[in-house]
Each structure stands twice: as structure tokens, then as C-alpha cells.
Write a protein that holds these residues in place. Structure first.
Motif, PDB file in Angstrom:
ATOM      1  N   PRO A  42       4.689  -8.199  -0.133  1.00 58.27           N
ATOM      2  CA  PRO A  42       4.177  -7.054   0.624  1.00 58.27           C
ATOM      3  C   PRO A  42       4.471  -5.700  -0.021  1.00 58.27           C
ATOM      4  CG  PRO A  42       5.181  -8.645   2.110  1.00 58.27           C
ATOM      5  CD  PRO A  42       5.516  -9.090   0.722  1.00 58.27           C
ATOM      6  N   PHE A  43       5.444  -5.645  -0.943  1.00 62.11           N
ATOM      7  CA  PHE A  43       5.783  -4.382  -1.591  1.00 62.11           C
ATOM      8  C   PHE A  43       5.171  -4.263  -2.993  1.00 62.11           C
ATOM      9  CE2 PHE A  43       8.872  -4.726   1.758  1.00 62.11           C
ATOM     10  CZ  PHE A  43       9.053  -3.414   2.183  1.00 62.11           C
ATOM     11  N   ALA A  44       4.217  -5.147  -3.312  1.00 64.29           N
ATOM     12  CA  ALA A  44       3.601  -5.106  -4.643  1.00 64.29           C
ATOM     13  C   ALA A  44       2.840  -3.812  -4.878  1.00 64.29           C
ATOM     14  CB  ALA A  44       2.666  -6.306  -4.809  1.00 64.29           C
ATOM     15  N   ALA A  45       2.146  -3.297  -3.860  1.00 60.84           N
ATOM     16  CA  ALA A  45       1.394  -2.051  -4.032  1.00 60.84           C
ATOM     17  C   ALA A  45       2.336  -0.880  -4.300  1.00 60.84           C
ATOM     18  CB  ALA A  45       0.541  -1.775  -2.798  1.00 60.84           C
ATOM     19  N   MET A  46       3.519  -0.905  -3.721  1.00 56.26           N
ATOM     20  CA  MET A  46       4.503   0.137  -3.989  1.00 56.26           C
ATOM     21  C   MET A  46       4.909   0.120  -5.463  1.00 56.26           C
ATOM     22  SD  MET A  46       8.457   0.322  -2.813  1.00 56.26           S
ATOM     23  CE  MET A  46       8.795  -0.802  -4.188  1.00 56.26           C
ATOM     24  N   VAL A  47       5.121  -1.060  -5.998  1.00 61.20           N
ATOM     25  CA  VAL A  47       5.476  -1.175  -7.418  1.00 61.20           C
ATOM     26  C   VAL A  47       4.324  -0.690  -8.296  1.00 61.20           C
ATOM     27  CG1 VAL A  47       6.090  -2.796  -9.258  1.00 61.20           C
ATOM     28  CG2 VAL A  47       7.101  -3.047  -6.968  1.00 61.20           C
ATOM     29  N   GLU A  48       3.100  -1.006  -7.903  1.00 60.35           N
ATOM     30  CA  GLU A  48       1.940  -0.548  -8.674  1.00 60.35           C
ATOM     31  C   GLU A  48       1.819   0.978  -8.614  1.00 60.35           C
ATOM     32  OE1 GLU A  48      -1.513  -2.763  -7.379  1.00 60.35           O
ATOM     33  OE2 GLU A  48      -0.335  -4.618  -7.348  1.00 60.35           O
ATOM     34  N   PHE A  49       2.153   1.577  -7.485  1.00 57.16           N
ATOM     35  CA  PHE A  49       2.203   3.037  -7.389  1.00 57.16           C
ATOM     36  C   PHE A  49       3.205   3.595  -8.401  1.00 57.16           C
ATOM     37  CE2 PHE A  49       4.980   6.383  -5.685  1.00 57.16           C
ATOM     38  CZ  PHE A  49       4.105   7.457  -5.594  1.00 57.16           C
ATOM     39  N   GLU A  50       4.409   3.035  -8.439  1.00 53.63           N
ATOM     40  CA  GLU A  50       5.425   3.510  -9.375  1.00 53.63           C
ATOM     41  C   GLU A  50       4.948   3.379 -10.817  1.00 53.63           C
ATOM     42  OE1 GLU A  50       9.613   2.653  -7.047  1.00 53.63           O
ATOM     43  OE2 GLU A  50       8.656   0.981  -8.109  1.00 53.63           O
ATOM     44  N   GLN A  51       4.269   2.295 -11.125  1.00 52.88           N
ATOM     45  CA  GLN A  51       3.771   2.091 -12.487  1.00 52.88           C
ATOM     46  C   GLN A  51       2.678   3.107 -12.827  1.00 52.88           C
ATOM     47  OE1 GLN A  51       2.590  -2.018 -12.096  1.00 52.88           O
ATOM     48  NE2 GLN A  51       4.624  -2.806 -12.643  1.00 52.88           N
ATOM     49  N   SER A  52       1.808   3.399 -11.864  1.00 52.85           N
ATOM     50  CA  SER A  52       0.741   4.380 -12.125  1.00 52.85           C
ATOM     51  C   SER A  52       1.329   5.766 -12.342  1.00 52.85           C
ATOM     52  CB  SER A  52      -0.259   4.392 -10.958  1.00 52.85           C
ATOM     53  OG  SER A  52       0.292   4.996  -9.798  1.00 52.85           O
ATOM     54  N   MET A  53       2.383   6.099 -11.613  1.00 48.88           N
ATOM     55  CA  MET A  53       3.047   7.386 -11.788  1.00 48.88           C
ATOM     56  C   MET A  53       3.757   7.447 -13.135  1.00 48.88           C
ATOM     57  SD  MET A  53       2.519   9.421  -9.153  1.00 48.88           S
ATOM     58  CE  MET A  53       3.903  10.557  -9.086  1.00 48.88           C
ATOM     59  N   ALA A  54       4.367   6.356 -13.543  1.00 48.67           N
ATOM     60  CA  ALA A  54       5.067   6.325 -14.826  1.00 48.67           C
ATOM     61  C   ALA A  54       4.100   6.529 -15.984  1.00 48.67           C
ATOM     62  CB  ALA A  54       5.815   4.999 -14.977  1.00 48.67           C
ATOM     63  N   ARG A  55       2.902   5.937 -15.897  1.00 49.63           N
ATOM     64  CA  ARG A  55       1.900   6.138 -16.955  1.00 49.63           C
ATOM     65  C   ARG A  55       1.479   7.606 -17.030  1.00 49.63           C
ATOM     66  NH1 ARG A  55      -0.432   1.538 -14.298  1.00 49.63           N
ATOM     67  NH2 ARG A  55       0.232  -0.395 -15.339  1.00 49.63           N
TER      68      ARG A  55
END
Length: 523
Positions: A180-193
Motif C-alpha cells: 500500500p505504500f508503493a506509491a509513496m516510494v515512487e513519489f520519493e523516487q520521482s523527487m530524487a530524479r
């Protein structure tokens, strides 16, 4: 005329009558009900982050205190939907609109071009917020907060105290890795890029209950995107289980619900509180007036400001100064989202990670967060709160009543531009198209998305209304109201429109602790 015959008098009837007379004389006289108590040493209006702190501190001091709350109280349940589920706005526990027979947990107002959401239940905003527990940013604190506690005192004493009593904690690693927290991790990855690193935030989520959701032991709520109407299974720590529990356990604090306060007045050294008692359908059962020696306003930035202004207009509080109703802001709340190629699944709701972006002198500093929705949409959200020391508005009067009417772009222009800039840079780094400004230019990237921002919309929305009774202006530096020193403000109305790049719950709680320290010292 027919006459009923009289019964004959016998020895047995005389003896029975004498026994009855003796027994009646032995009984105590009928006891009249004691009159309802209407005067208290202290009254607290509201049970949100400010009011709950005031109630707990008064209870700890043994002060005879009445707490008035317009909303209802709810008991959590592992399996039942106590609160409205997901997006069920028709549920009787969803929206607050007594005129339509609704006394639910979420009150939505329209203030000109800004929609405002407020809690309406025991626990106030803690029932409907996303749990983020964030301190103000140190770099800009003195520019935003020119009165009240200085940053070293706030961060050294009052923030740690508030965090401890709210029982806030960061997301555990095992929960972070769950689906359920996968989208949160994807948000963090998009911000890191995009060049911005995220860090975990403290949160009032009850992580043990979330683990039980993940194991299938309780009805899914936090992991199913539910939060804005409350979490029925207790997966978020509401004030009812922290500060308010402490207050009510003291023995000197009592709580009355469904009490809509309509006015205040100063009467012979006491403060009179005029209220309507509602039924569960919003109807008025009766009107009552309570009096107190000390009044603590915790009805929220909107509720406290509106109550004070209307009380002045009605002649009840005639000595309020010109700063009441000023320094109002929306905490810079703006929203953007990207449609991306991810599974159609529910996302966990809470805000537990963020990045603070302060690398462009042409845009306001901004905190960027993400939150899940109770819908299976392939979205990643980018929720922003700005650091803004300039854009403010004020209340006005319409038809003899206080009104907040925000003109187009009066407080949102710079915050909207900052949010749109985040969306464009994330799109440039990840791929796709950002429709701000229109028409948008497609770019290649590893995770392309279709993005849009609230920047260009005619109506913005905030869950963080702040200001209206600014500390040091409408009050002294201890929250005591100028002109009416028996009244102290303890809620978000003290904050000057913005929480300095933070979700305001922690700032409000810490400021309330600061005010109550000084109130009890003065007593």
C-alpha cells in the motif's frame, strides 16, 4: 342523581390506614433535582489541537472546567465502518451541515475563491487530517512568527513535548516496504530524479494497527486510502486518545458534545458563553448560557475568529482591537498530480515523507508531500505548503455578520506558481507532459506521466486555514485577548496565516502548550 355508596369502616381498614400513615412519615421528603451547573472556573470551546491541550493542562491543574464541542464523539471498531468509508459523502457521519440534517466530521466552507475544510467532531482536525507532524522550518521562522515563542524555545521545549504527548513516530521500515505504500516510494523516487531528496516525517499514525491491517486482522482503513472522514479502526491517533483522554481522566474536566456556541459576552467580570444544544440531526434542542472566569478559544482559526467578530458585532465583546480578523492565510496549500503507468490499486493515505525545496529565488520555499486517495487511480500526488511572509487576507462583514471572502489570487498566486514549478521540474526529470502552462511540451524520461496543477484553477482548496487572531497583535505574547484579558486563544487563529513550510498541527499544539504554561503561571 345517583350517589356512589361509601365503603363501610371496619377495624381492619383503620389498622391498615394507620400503618400506611406511619410508613409515609418514615420516608424522606421528595428530593428536587439539583440545578444544572452553568458556571465554571474555565470553559474551553473546541477539542482540536489547541482546545485539547488547554483541557489537558486545566485538568492537570485541578481547574473546574467545561469543554464544549459542536460535533459528536465516536468509538473506534476493528471491523465496522464507524466513520464514513472512503468517498461516501452521503454517509450521515461524513459531512457537517446541520441545516441539512448532517452532523458528520467534515465541515466544508467556501470563502470566495478558496474552499476550506475543518474538523467537526471530538478531536477536531485530528479526526480528518493526514497525520503529518512537522515543525516549522528554522530558516524562516522569525520572518513568519514575529511574536510568541522564539525558535530555540519552541524547538527545545514545546515541540518535543507536543510530539511526546501526540505519540507521533516515523513510518517503520517494514510498513514502508508494504504494497500500500508503493506509491509513496515512487513519489520519493520521482523527487530524487528532480534533484530533491525526501525524508521521513513524524506521524500520528498508529503503526501497530496498520500492521494489523496488513495481516488482515482488522478492516482496512489507513492502507485503503481512508483518512479525510476518519479512521474507524483507530489506525490514526486522534486527540480523543491522547490529550483529551488525559483531560477527562483528571476528574475536573467534563465534556459536552453537540454544543454550537453562537456568541460571547462580557458580564460583570465573567465571560458568558451562549450555546445551542443540537440533536444528532442538527436540530436545536435548547439554548443555554454558561459563564466562566477564564475562557479558552480552541474552535479553530475559522471558528474562533468568526465567533469573536460576530460577538463584537452583537455588542457582546466591544473592546476587541482592529487586528481581530487579520493575518489570514491558507498555509500555501496547492496540489498537483501525475497520471503514471502504475497498477490500479488503493494507496495508503497518510503523509509520512516530504522534501523541503528552497533553491529558486524566484519562487517561494515550499514543502512537497504526497498522500494516497481512497480510489484505485494510477496517480502520484504532490501536495505543497509554502513559506510565505507576505500574502494575507482579512475577514469582512456582510449583512451584519462576519464573512471571509478571498478575492481571486489574493493569497494563492505565489503558492500556485511554486506548486506548478515543482510539477514542471518533476516532469522534466521523469518524462511526460505537464499542463501548466498550457498546452505543455512532452518530454522523454524513465517514468512518463500526465500532470496537472491546481495553480490554474479558479478555486483552490485548503485544509489548513490559519490566522485571524494573530499572536502579539490581536492578543499579547501569551495569547491573552487585548481588551478582554479573561479570554485566551489557543488554536490556529494565533498563527499568522502560515505554519512556515509545515503542516500546522504540531505548530498549533506547541503554541498551545506555550500559551498554557503562561496561563497557569499567571493563575
Amino acid at each position: 342523581m345517583k350517589v356512589e355508596p361509601r365503603p363501610a369502616v371496619t377495624r381492619r381498614s383503620v389498622l391498615l390506614g394507620a400503618a400506611a400513615a406511619i410508613a409515609a412519615g418514615a420516608l424522606p421528603a421528595p428530593v428536587r433535582a439539583a440545578p444544572e451547573q452553568t458556571h465554571f472556573a474555565a470553559i474551553v470551546i473546541g477539542t482540536g489541537f489547541g482546545g485539547a491541550v488547554a483541557a489537558a493542562r486545566l485538568g492537570a491543574a485541578g481547574v473546574d472546567t467545561l469543554v464544549l464541542e459542536r460535533g459528536r464523539s465516536y468509538d473506534h471498531d476493528d471491523h465496522a465502518a464507524v466513520y464514513a468509508a472512503g468517498t461516501d459523502v452521503l454517509h450521515p457521519n461524513a459531512l457537517w451541515e446541520p441545516a441539512l440534517g448532517r452532523t458528520g466530521v467534515l465541515d466544508v466552507e467556501v470563502a470566495g475563491t478558496v474552499g476550506v475544510a475543518r474538523g467537526a467532531a471530538v478531536g477536531g482536525g485530528s479526526v480528518v487530517y493526514h497525520g503529518a507532524t512537522v515543525p516549522p522550518h528554522p530558516k524562516y521562522y522569525d520572518k513568519v512568527f514575529r511574536h510568541g515563542p522564539r525558535y530555540p524555545e519552541l524547538i527545545g521545549e514545546y515541540v518535543p513535548r507536543a510530539v511526546r504527548r501526540l505519540r507521533a513516530a516515523a513510518i517503520p521500515d517494514d510498513v514502508r516496504r508494504s504494497r500500500p505504500f508503493a506509491a509513496m516510494v515512487e513519489f520519493e523516487q520521482s523527487m530524487a530524479r528532480a534533484g530533491w531528496s525526501c525524508a521521513s516525517l513524524l506521524s500520528t499514525v498508529n503503526w501497530d494497527v496498520v500492521r494489523r491491517e496488513l495481516r488482515g486482522e482488522v478492516r482496512p482503513s489507513m492502507t485503503a486510502g481512508e483518512i479525510v472522514f476518519g479512521n474507524s479502526n483507530g489506525s490514526k491517533r486522534e486527540l480523543g486518545g491522547t490529550y483529551l483522554r488525559t483531560a477527562l481522566g483528571s476528574g475536573s474536566v467534563r465534556l459536552r458534545t453537540l454544543q454550537r456556541v453562537t456568541g460571547l459576552s462580557q458580564e460583570r467580570g465573567r465571560v458568558a458563553v451562549h450555546a445551542e444544544e443540537l440533536d444528532a440531526a442538527g436540530g436545536v434542542l435548547r439554548r443555554r448560557t454558561y459563564t466562566c472566569d477564564e475562557l479558552y478559544l480552541g474552535a479553530g482559526a475559522w471558528g474562533s475568529t468568526e465567533l469573536l467578530l460576530n460577538s463584537r458585532l452583537a455588542g457582546g465583546l466591544t473592546r476587541l482591537n482592529e487586528h481581530v480578523g487579520t493575518r489570514v492565510g491558507d498555509n500555501g496549500n496547492q496540489f498537483s498530480a501525475r497520471l503514471v503507468g502504475r497498477p490500479l490499486e488503493l494507496q495508503a493515505a497518510p503523509i509520512v515523507t516530504s522534501a523541503f525545496v528552497d533553491d529558486d529565488p524566484h519562487h517561494l520555499p515550499v514543502r512537497v508531500e504526497t498522500a494516497g486517495l481512497p480510489l484505485p487511480l494510477p496517480l502520484i500526488s504532490y501536495f505543497t505548503e509554502t513559506v510565505d511572509w507576505e500574502n494575507r487576507t482579512s475577514w469582512t462583514t456582510v449583512g451584519g455578520r462576519a464573512a471571509l471572502i478571498v478575492a481571486p489570487a489574493a493569497i494563492t498566486r505565489d503558492a500556485g506558481a511554486a506548486n506548478a514549478r515543482i510539477l514542471r521540474r518533476v516532469t522534466d526529470a521523469n518524462g511526460g507532459i505537464a499542463l501548466d502552462p498550457l498546452p505543455g511540451v512532452p518530454v522523454g524520461g524513465p517514468v512518463p506521466g500526465f500532470g496537472t496543477s491546481s495553480n490554474a484553477l479558479p478555486l483552490s482548496f485548503t485544509a489548513h486555514p490559519l490566522g485571524g487572531v494573530p499572536i502579539g497583535l490581536a492578543t499579547d505574547d501569551t495569547g491573552r485577548l487585548h481588551g478582554h484579558p479573561a479570554i485566551r486563544v489557543v488554536d490556529g487563529a494565533l498563527n499568522p496565516g502560515y505554519a512556515c513550510g509545515a503542516n500546522p498541527s504540531l505548530v498549533i499544539t506547541a503554541f498551545a502548550e506555550y500559551v498554557m504554561d503562561r496561563a497557569r503561571a499567571a493563575a
